[in-house]
Structure formats: structure tokens, C-alpha cells
Motif scaffolding. Structure first.
Motif, PDB file in Angstrom:
ATOM      1  N   MET A   1       0.844  -1.178   0.000  1.00  0.00           N
ATOM      2  CA  MET A   1       0.000   0.000   0.000  1.00  0.00           C
ATOM      3  C   MET A   1       0.890   1.242   0.000  1.00  0.00           C
ATOM      4  O   MET A   1       0.906   1.937  -0.980  1.00  0.00           O
ATOM      5  CB  MET A   1      -0.927  -0.092   1.211  1.00  0.00           C
ATOM      6  CG  MET A   1      -2.029   0.874   1.251  1.00  0.00           C
ATOM      7  SD  MET A   1      -3.372   0.310   2.312  1.00  0.00           S
ATOM      8  CE  MET A   1      -3.404   1.567   3.522  1.00  0.00           C
ATOM      9  N   ALA A   2       1.596   1.549   1.020  1.00  0.00           N
ATOM     10  CA  ALA A   2       2.584   2.626   1.145  1.00  0.00           C
ATOM     11  C   ALA A   2       2.353   3.870   0.276  1.00  0.00           C
ATOM     12  O   ALA A   2       2.950   4.032  -0.770  1.00  0.00           O
ATOM     13  CB  ALA A   2       3.990   2.091   0.929  1.00  0.00           C
ATOM     14  N   ILE A   3       1.485   4.740   0.754  1.00  0.00           N
ATOM     15  CA  ILE A   3       1.244   6.016   0.090  1.00  0.00           C
ATOM     16  C   ILE A   3       1.406   7.126   1.114  1.00  0.00           C
ATOM     17  O   ILE A   3       1.490   6.855   2.308  1.00  0.00           O
ATOM     18  CB  ILE A   3      -0.163   6.073  -0.526  1.00  0.00           C
ATOM     19  CG1 ILE A   3      -1.223   5.858   0.551  1.00  0.00           C
ATOM     20  CG2 ILE A   3      -0.356   5.052  -1.616  1.00  0.00           C
ATOM     21  CD1 ILE A   3      -2.427   6.672   0.328  1.00  0.00           C
ATOM     22  N   GLN A   4       1.421   8.357   0.637  1.00  0.00           N
ATOM     23  CA  GLN A   4       1.576   9.488   1.550  1.00  0.00           C
ATOM     24  C   GLN A   4       0.205  10.085   1.862  1.00  0.00           C
ATOM     25  O   GLN A   4      -0.550  10.430   0.950  1.00  0.00           O
ATOM     26  CB  GLN A   4       2.478  10.550   0.923  1.00  0.00           C
ATOM     27  CG  GLN A   4       2.884  11.612   1.895  1.00  0.00           C
ATOM     28  CD  GLN A   4       3.945  12.532   1.302  1.00  0.00           C
ATOM     29  OE1 GLN A   4       4.136  12.587   0.105  1.00  0.00           O
ATOM     30  NE2 GLN A   4       4.627  13.253   2.168  1.00  0.00           N
ATOM     31  N   VAL A   5      -0.110  10.157   3.157  1.00  0.00           N
ATOM     32  CA  VAL A   5      -1.376  10.750   3.594  1.00  0.00           C
ATOM     33  C   VAL A   5      -1.093  11.840   4.621  1.00  0.00           C
ATOM     34  O   VAL A   5       0.017  11.933   5.147  1.00  0.00           O
ATOM     35  CB  VAL A   5      -2.348   9.685   4.187  1.00  0.00           C
ATOM     36  CG1 VAL A   5      -2.742   8.666   3.133  1.00  0.00           C
ATOM     37  CG2 VAL A   5      -1.746   9.010   5.400  1.00  0.00           C
ATOM     38  N   HIS A   6      -2.104  12.647   4.924  1.00  0.00           N
ATOM     39  CA  HIS A   6      -1.927  13.801   5.812  1.00  0.00           C
ATOM     40  C   HIS A   6      -3.055  13.939   6.825  1.00  0.00           C
ATOM     41  O   HIS A   6      -3.418  15.039   7.206  1.00  0.00           O
ATOM     42  CB  HIS A   6      -1.835  15.099   4.983  1.00  0.00           C
ATOM     43  CG  HIS A   6      -0.759  15.071   3.960  1.00  0.00           C
ATOM     44  ND1 HIS A   6       0.543  15.373   4.243  1.00  0.00           N
ATOM     45  CD2 HIS A   6      -0.799  14.721   2.656  1.00  0.00           C
ATOM     46  CE1 HIS A   6       1.272  15.228   3.151  1.00  0.00           C
ATOM     47  NE2 HIS A   6       0.482  14.835   2.174  1.00  0.00           N
ATOM     48  N   PHE A   7      -3.618  12.828   7.267  1.00  0.00           N
ATOM     49  CA  PHE A   7      -4.775  12.884   8.158  1.00  0.00           C
ATOM     50  C   PHE A   7      -4.417  13.251   9.586  1.00  0.00           C
ATOM     51  O   PHE A   7      -5.151  13.954  10.260  1.00  0.00           O
ATOM     52  CB  PHE A   7      -5.523  11.549   8.205  1.00  0.00           C
ATOM     53  CG  PHE A   7      -5.669  10.876   6.875  1.00  0.00           C
ATOM     54  CD1 PHE A   7      -5.989  11.607   5.738  1.00  0.00           C
ATOM     55  CD2 PHE A   7      -5.483   9.519   6.752  1.00  0.00           C
ATOM     56  CE1 PHE A   7      -6.126  10.990   4.512  1.00  0.00           C
ATOM     57  CE2 PHE A   7      -5.633   8.895   5.534  1.00  0.00           C
ATOM     58  CZ  PHE A   7      -5.948   9.621   4.415  1.00  0.00           C
ATOM     59  N   PRO A  35     -11.251  15.277  17.489  1.00  0.00           N
ATOM     60  CA  PRO A  35     -10.748  15.836  16.230  1.00  0.00           C
ATOM     61  C   PRO A  35     -10.130  14.735  15.356  1.00  0.00           C
ATOM     62  O   PRO A  35      -9.528  13.784  15.859  1.00  0.00           O
ATOM     63  CB  PRO A  35      -9.678  16.835  16.683  1.00  0.00           C
ATOM     64  CG  PRO A  35     -10.070  17.198  18.089  1.00  0.00           C
ATOM     65  CD  PRO A  35     -10.668  15.942  18.667  1.00  0.00           C
ATOM     66  N   MET A  36     -10.287  14.877  14.040  1.00  0.00           N
ATOM     67  CA  MET A  36      -9.787  13.865  13.098  1.00  0.00           C
ATOM     68  C   MET A  36      -8.319  13.539  13.307  1.00  0.00           C
ATOM     69  O   MET A  36      -7.927  12.374  13.301  1.00  0.00           O
ATOM     70  CB  MET A  36      -9.976  14.353  11.659  1.00  0.00           C
ATOM     71  CG  MET A  36     -11.363  14.225  11.141  1.00  0.00           C
ATOM     72  SD  MET A  36     -11.511  14.844   9.446  1.00  0.00           S
ATOM     73  CE  MET A  36     -11.506  16.616   9.742  1.00  0.00           C
ATOM     74  N   GLU A  37      -7.507  14.574  13.483  1.00  0.00           N
ATOM     75  CA  GLU A  37      -6.071  14.303  13.594  1.00  0.00           C
ATOM     76  C   GLU A  37      -5.740  13.515  14.866  1.00  0.00           C
ATOM     77  O   GLU A  37      -4.783  12.736  14.895  1.00  0.00           O
ATOM     78  CB  GLU A  37      -5.232  15.566  13.463  1.00  0.00           C
ATOM     79  CG  GLU A  37      -5.568  16.683  14.411  1.00  0.00           C
ATOM     80  CD  GLU A  37      -6.659  17.626  13.926  1.00  0.00           C
ATOM     81  OE1 GLU A  37      -6.594  18.806  14.310  1.00  0.00           O
ATOM     82  OE2 GLU A  37      -7.581  17.210  13.209  1.00  0.00           O
ATOM     83  N   TRP A  38      -6.522  13.678  15.913  1.00  0.00           N
ATOM     84  CA  TRP A  38      -6.342  12.901  17.147  1.00  0.00           C
ATOM     85  C   TRP A  38      -6.724  11.447  16.863  1.00  0.00           C
ATOM     86  O   TRP A  38      -5.990  10.522  17.213  1.00  0.00           O
ATOM     87  CB  TRP A  38      -7.199  13.500  18.263  1.00  0.00           C
ATOM     88  CG  TRP A  38      -7.098  12.838  19.611  1.00  0.00           C
ATOM     89  CD1 TRP A  38      -6.239  11.847  19.996  1.00  0.00           C
ATOM     90  CD2 TRP A  38      -7.885  13.138  20.771  1.00  0.00           C
ATOM     91  NE1 TRP A  38      -6.459  11.510  21.314  1.00  0.00           N
ATOM     92  CE2 TRP A  38      -7.463  12.291  21.810  1.00  0.00           C
ATOM     93  CE3 TRP A  38      -8.916  14.045  21.016  1.00  0.00           C
ATOM     94  CZ2 TRP A  38      -8.031  12.311  23.074  1.00  0.00           C
ATOM     95  CZ3 TRP A  38      -9.476  14.065  22.283  1.00  0.00           C
ATOM     96  CH2 TRP A  38      -9.041  13.215  23.298  1.00  0.00           C
ATOM     97  N   THR A 170      -5.706  16.521   2.184  1.00  0.00           N
ATOM     98  CA  THR A 170      -4.399  16.327   1.552  1.00  0.00           C
ATOM     99  C   THR A 170      -3.325  17.207   2.191  1.00  0.00           C
ATOM    100  O   THR A 170      -2.181  17.199   1.755  1.00  0.00           O
ATOM    101  CB  THR A 170      -4.485  16.631   0.040  1.00  0.00           C
ATOM    102  OG1 THR A 170      -5.005  17.962  -0.121  1.00  0.00           O
ATOM    103  CG2 THR A 170      -5.397  15.639  -0.674  1.00  0.00           C
ATOM    104  N   GLY A 171      -3.699  17.971   3.216  1.00  0.00           N
ATOM    105  CA  GLY A 171      -2.756  18.845   3.906  1.00  0.00           C
ATOM    106  C   GLY A 171      -3.515  19.805   4.813  1.00  0.00           C
ATOM    107  O   GLY A 171      -4.734  19.722   4.945  1.00  0.00           O
ATOM    108  N   PRO A 172      -2.793  20.742   5.434  1.00  0.00           N
ATOM    109  CA  PRO A 172      -3.412  21.668   6.384  1.00  0.00           C
ATOM    110  C   PRO A 172      -4.554  22.504   5.796  1.00  0.00           C
ATOM    111  O   PRO A 172      -5.557  22.745   6.456  1.00  0.00           O
ATOM    112  CB  PRO A 172      -2.249  22.557   6.829  1.00  0.00           C
ATOM    113  CG  PRO A 172      -1.022  21.773   6.538  1.00  0.00           C
ATOM    114  CD  PRO A 172      -1.345  20.922   5.346  1.00  0.00           C
ATOM    115  N   ARG A 179     -12.919  20.902   8.072  1.00  0.00           N
ATOM    116  CA  ARG A 179     -13.372  21.323   9.401  1.00  0.00           C
ATOM    117  C   ARG A 179     -14.474  22.387   9.284  1.00  0.00           C
ATOM    118  O   ARG A 179     -15.473  22.325   9.980  1.00  0.00           O
ATOM    119  CB  ARG A 179     -12.197  21.840  10.222  1.00  0.00           C
ATOM    120  CG  ARG A 179     -12.570  22.049  11.685  1.00  0.00           C
ATOM    121  CD  ARG A 179     -11.377  22.181  12.581  1.00  0.00           C
ATOM    122  NE  ARG A 179     -10.893  20.835  12.902  1.00  0.00           N
ATOM    123  CZ  ARG A 179      -9.636  20.453  12.806  1.00  0.00           C
ATOM    124  NH1 ARG A 179      -8.712  21.288  12.443  1.00  0.00           N
ATOM    125  NH2 ARG A 179      -9.287  19.227  13.105  1.00  0.00           N
ATOM    126  N   ALA A 180     -14.314  23.329   8.384  1.00  0.00           N
ATOM    127  CA  ALA A 180     -15.321  24.380   8.170  1.00  0.00           C
ATOM    128  C   ALA A 180     -16.626  23.770   7.667  1.00  0.00           C
ATOM    129  O   ALA A 180     -17.715  24.139   8.122  1.00  0.00           O
ATOM    130  CB  ALA A 180     -14.802  25.421   7.178  1.00  0.00           C
TER     131      ALA A 180
END
Length: 193
Positions: A1-7, A35-38, A170-172, A179-180
Motif C-alpha cells: 500500500m505505502a502512500i503518503q497521507v496527511h490525516f 478531532p480527526m487528527e487525534w 491532503t494537507g493543512p 473542518r469548516a
């Protein structure tokens, strides 16, 4: 699988999510009332506390339930409700052991259609319709898992260019947009009451 994610917004947690199907499923399971990132950092925190480099469905399913709950409850807790989430994670892992030989990726590896993929995800302990739809969208948009009809199976979460869920992060900047969107949806639901 090995992809780049930003969650998770933490490089080491994102690296695990990008290579471990079980970590991705577990992060999605944890994604409620925090929160999602948590939520998506949770799988990495669990691997740190277990002293492993990855999550193993067999190991987690067989873990003493009280000890596993204690592991998730250590400060900082993996979730707002670490005890109930420990139980759900173990139920998820036991289901994977019983139905997929402990191989989380098998859920989508040979899914013949988006409808079948949704059905498999919806059957997972701790997953309901919305979580399953979001995960179908996540697989299609971020992991390249796109069986025929995956967008339809994902519902509005599969829409191109949407900013509804973790599938769209895909990023901040996109995290802020998601979130909005969620805050607007919550406010609209509250106004209806």
C-alpha cells in the motif's frame, strides 16, 4: 500500500496510515467525538505502546481486554472514551481474524464493485453506513482503490472536489476546509432543532 497521507498531521502517524491497512481502518473507527487528527494519530500511539512497528489484528484480538483498555487510557489517552474504543478495536480485529485471516487489506483487495466494498466495510464492528461510505471515499480518493461504482457507493463523500471528510484531506489547507464544512453542517443541524 505505502502512500503518503496527511490525516494525522504527525509525520510518523501519517507514515503508518499510509502503509498499514489496519491502521487506516482503526483511525477511521476512532474518528468520532474527537478531532480527526487525534483519531488518526491513535493507531501510531497504539503501536508505540505495544512496542511494535505496526498493528497486528491477531495480536490485538488476543490481547487481554483490561490490559488493552489500560494501554489506550495511558496519558495522553488514545481517545476521549479509551475503554469503549479499546473494546471496539478488539472487536474489529477479531472480526478481521475471523473473516479475513487478520488481513485488513483483504476487505478491499478483491472487492468486485463499490457496492460490495461498501457492504464489507458496513459489516465491520464499529462501522455504520456513514463511516463505511467515508472509508470507500478514502480508499478511492487517497489509496487508489477504485472498484467499479466506488463513487456511487461512497455517496456524497465520493464527489469530486468535495471537502466533507477525511477522504478529502491532503494537507493543512484541506483540513481547514473539511473542518469548516463540518462546523457548517453541525450548525445547520442545530438550527433545524
Amino acid at each position: 500500500m505505502a502512500i503518503q497521507v496527511h490525516f494525522a498531521q504527525r509525520p510518523e502517524a501519517n507514515e503508518l496510515l499510509g502503509r498499514s491497512p489496519l491502521a487506516a481502518l482503526t483511525g477511521m473507527l476512532l474518528d468520532q467525538q474527537v478531532p480527526m487528527e487525534w483519531a488518526f494519530s491513535g493507531p501510531y500511539t497504539i503501536t508505540e505502546r505495544l512496542g511494535t512497528g505496526d498493528l497486528d489484528a491477531h495480536q490485538i484480538a488476543a490481547y487481554d481486554p483490561e490490559a488493552f483498555a489500560a494501554l489506550l487510557s495511558e496519558k495522553p489517552a488514545v481517545h476521549r472514551y479509551p475503554g469503549s474504543m479499546a473494546k471496539r478495536i478488539q472487536q474489529l480485529c477479531q472480526y478481521l481474524v475471523d473473516h479475513y485471516g487478520g488481513d485488513a487489506e483483504a476487505i478491499w483487495r478483491d472487492a468486485g464493485s463499490g457496492k460490495e466494498l461498501f457492504k464489507r466495510l458496513n459489516a465491520l464492528p464499529g462501522y455504520g453506513k456513514q463511516k463505511a461510505q467515508i472509508f470507500v471515499a478514502l480508499l478511492g480518493k487517497q489509496y487508489g482503490v477504485r472498484p467499479e461504482g466506488w463513487r456511487e457507493a461512497a455517496g456524497a463523500y465520493g464527489d469530486e472536489g468535495s471537502r466533507r471528510s477525511v477522504a478529502d484531506i491532503t494537507g493543512p489547507e484541506s483540513l481547514a476546509e473539511v473542518r469548516a464544512f463540518k462546523q457548517e453542517a453541525k450548525a445547520a443541524a442545530k438550527a433545524k432543532k
